[in-house]
Design an enzyme around this catalytic site. Structure first.
Site, PDB file in Angstrom:
ATOM      1  N   ASN A  27      -0.560  -9.125 -21.563  1.00 16.49           N
ATOM      2  CA  ASN A  27       0.838  -9.496 -21.290  1.00 16.49           C
ATOM      3  C   ASN A  27       1.589  -8.452 -20.468  1.00 16.49           C
ATOM      4  OD1 ASN A  27       0.593  -7.932 -23.634  1.00 16.49           O
ATOM      5  ND2 ASN A  27       2.570  -8.601 -24.398  1.00 16.49           N
ATOM      6  N   GLU A  42      -1.189  -2.267 -32.982  1.00 17.46           N
ATOM      7  CA  GLU A  42       0.108  -2.903 -32.750  1.00 17.46           C
ATOM      8  C   GLU A  42      -0.181  -4.388 -32.595  1.00 17.46           C
ATOM      9  OE1 GLU A  42       2.808  -4.678 -30.723  1.00 17.46           O
ATOM     10  OE2 GLU A  42       2.741  -3.076 -29.221  1.00 17.46           O
ATOM     11  N   CYS A  81       5.296  -9.115 -27.342  1.00 17.00           N
ATOM     12  CA  CYS A  81       5.137  -9.132 -28.800  1.00 17.00           C
ATOM     13  C   CYS A  81       6.456  -8.894 -29.516  1.00 17.00           C
ATOM     14  CB  CYS A  81       4.114  -8.091 -29.232  1.00 17.00           C
ATOM     15  SG  CYS A  81       4.664  -6.428 -28.876  1.00 17.00           S
ATOM     16  N   GLU A 101       3.188   4.580 -32.576  1.00 16.51           N
ATOM     17  CA  GLU A 101       2.980   5.387 -31.374  1.00 16.51           C
ATOM     18  C   GLU A 101       4.358   5.654 -30.778  1.00 16.51           C
ATOM     19  OE1 GLU A 101      -0.493   4.701 -28.952  1.00 16.51           O
ATOM     20  OE2 GLU A 101      -1.426   3.484 -30.505  1.00 16.51           O
TER      21      GLU A 101
END
Ligand SMILES: NC(=O)C1=CN([C@@H]2O[C@H](COP(=O)(O)OP(=O)(O)OC[C@H]3O[C@@H](n4cnc5c(N)ncnc54)[C@H](O)[C@@H]3O)[C@@H](O)[C@H]2O)C=CC1
Ligand SMILES: O=C(O)/C=C/C=C(\O)C(=O)O
Length: 486
Positions: A155, A254, A288, A467
């Site tokens: 993405n 993630e 996301c 992160e």
């Protein structure tokens, strides 16, 4: 036609098997390039090269030398900005206006920010008493974790891959990257920039291919990889976590989300509409952090629905080169099938389709592309799969709420916890709600406003670890405590 090769030990190499797969432009369905699919042999060569490079010049460089090279990598991306932009937009179909503001600049920034951070973040030290009265001094040092397996999605291909590779290299690790099979080009191109910047051979390696039974699985199964960082679907995260358990390798995941937007009656409506537009439709809904379910206080619900509909209908769908376009296609026809199956499910579950719900009519030369309409629904039950599953398309369900408590309960009702956007001009309320929403990233009166020093990641089934900023340094290094008896 161009073929895209693996980048192993500083060289572009093809697959021994000769296996190639097609890389398709999602804006028109045409094949752009053929990509070499890595077998176990190429993955092993990449991992061995990465392991050896830890002991080579890379491992012996001073922090100043290493970070200076990473600045050159960032400069190299910027120097070839148009090439990266063209490649990213061909692979994803996204508007150049978007990628030139987000994807490519962040690709460069991810190297600069972490190169600077590693030089400026201290470690801890503790003096302690001893029974003989001389005392002891403890101090911590950071050491690279080793070979990092980077598995990245389609993405935001360059942005998300460099978000991992930047800090990994800043901390002195070496990497083997497996980019998404949908978007291999910018990861491949970065090999040239690495070479030009003086990154030693074997530090940055790329293997192409798919997930299961292909390069992705071969990489996660390889025993010489010391840790994995992954962005993508929750189910894939589980598979990677299982593979990493063998040999007790560290992971940073993630994963998926089904993020809630919460719009209170005391919001600034213009800002809430503008922000919700972006959080629902930016990058064709393939972010996301996007909000696919938005809860709106009942007294402003009708106005919000009307205004979001107007705004969505004002979006211009078009190919990357169309300067007026602000929405591109989905990444592939396969992904469109998934998104359209939810568009159908919404209707089956009794939704009111406020706008969209189908495939737009496109000119003949674009008819083979993965186009979908931006879509807004109301009226779905809370347990509809459209409201509970990550669709990853340009769509949003709007639902009214009556109290702050109800809004929080709705936001927290799913097993995901990645992000949320809260819209309220009552800052006390905004703080209160932000404190209670179960998500790793909360925006108040904004969305996707990114400070790269902040912790980034999801709670619940949206991930493990953080992160960003020092948190990236935590993941990409081993802390070692040295205790010196004085
Ligand atoms: N940024 C995000 O959070 C993303 C979320 N997704 C979600 O995932 C759904 C499916 O899309 P996919 O591209 O199939 O996502 P995915 O999570 O399966 O793929 C992401 C990456 O993982 C790799 N991969 C897949 N299976 C693997 C395995 N067994 N071992 C090692 N690597 C593996 C893929 O090749 C790709 O590089 C989307 O519809 C969307 O809902 C997809 C991409 C990005
Ligand atoms: O800004 C970032 O670092 C990341 C943004 C988006 C994602 O992580 C995603 O869509 O997966």
């Amino acid at each position: 036609m161009k073929d895209i090769k693996h980048y192993i030990n500083g060289q572009y190499v093809g697959s021994a098997s000769g296996k190639l797969f097609e890389n398709v432009n999602p804006a028109n369905g045409k094949v752009i390039s053929k990509v070499h699919e890595a077998g176990k042999e190429e993955v092993d060569a990449a991992v061995q090269a990465a392991k050896a490079a830890l002991r080579g010049p890379w491992g012996k460089m001073t922090l100043e030398q290493r970070t200076a090279i990473l600045h050159k990598v960032a400069d190299g991306i910027n120097a070839r900005f148009d090439e990266f932009l063209e490649a990213e937009c061909l692979d994803t179909g996204k508007p150049k206006s978007l990628a030139s503001h987000i994807d490519i600049p962040r690709g460069a920034a991810n190297f600069k920010v972490f190169a600077d951070m590693i030089k400026n973040v201290p470690t801890e030290s503790f003096e302690m008493p001893t029974s003989d009265g001389t005392g002891a001094l403890n101090y911590a040092v950071r050491r690279p974790k080793g070979v990092i397996g980077v598995i990245s999605p389609w993405n935001l291909p360059l942005l998300l891959m460099t978000w991992k590779v930047g800090p990994a290299l800043a901390c002195g690790n070496t990497v083997v990257v497996k980019p998404s099979e949908e978007t291999p080009t910018t990861t491949a191109l970065l090999g040239e920039v690495m070479k030009e910047a003086g990154v030693p051979d074997g530090v940055y390696n790329v293997v192409h291919g798919f997930g299961g039974d292909s390069a992705g699985a071969y990489l996660t199964e390889h025993p010489l990889v010391d840790g994995f960082t992954f962005t993508g679907e929750t189910g894939t995260g589980e598979v990677i976590m299982k593979a990493a358990a063998k040999g007790i390798r560290d992971i940073s995941l993630e994963l998926g989300g089904k993020n809630a937007g919460l719009v209170f009656a005391d919001c600034d409506m213009d800002k809430a509409i503008e922000g919700t537009m972006r959080s629902a439709f930016a990058n064709c809904g393939q972010v996301c952090l996007g909000t696919e379910r938005v809860y709106v206080e009942r007294s402003i619900f009708d106005e919000f629905v009307r205004r979001l509909k107007e705004a969505a209908e004002g979006l211009k769908i078009g190919p990357p080169d169309d300067a007026d376009a602000n929405m591109g296609p989905l990444v592939s026809l396969k992904h469109r099938e998934k998104v359209l199956s939810y568009y159908q499910k919404a209707v089956d579950d009794g939704a009111t389709v406020v706008t969209g719900g189908g495939v737009p009519e496109m000119p003949e030369e674009l008819a083979g592309g993965a186009w979908v309409e931006p879509t807004i629904w109301t009226g779905l039950p809370d347990d509809s799969a459209v409201v509970t599953d990550e669709i990853f398309g340009p769509c949003v369900h709007l639902c009214p709420f009556d109290s702050e408590e109800e809004a929080i309960e709705l936001a927290n009702s799913l097993p995901y916890g990645l992000a949320s956007a809260i819209w309220s001009e009552n800052i006390t309320r905004a703080h209160r709600v932000a404190g209670q929403v179960e998500a790793g990233i909360i925006w108040v009166n904004s969305w996707f406003l990114r400070d790269l020093r902040t912790p980034f990641g999801g709670s619940k089934q949206s991930g493990i670890g953080r992160e960003g900023g020092v948190h990236s340094l935590e993941f990409y290094t081993e802390m070692k405590n040295i205790c010196v008896k004085l």
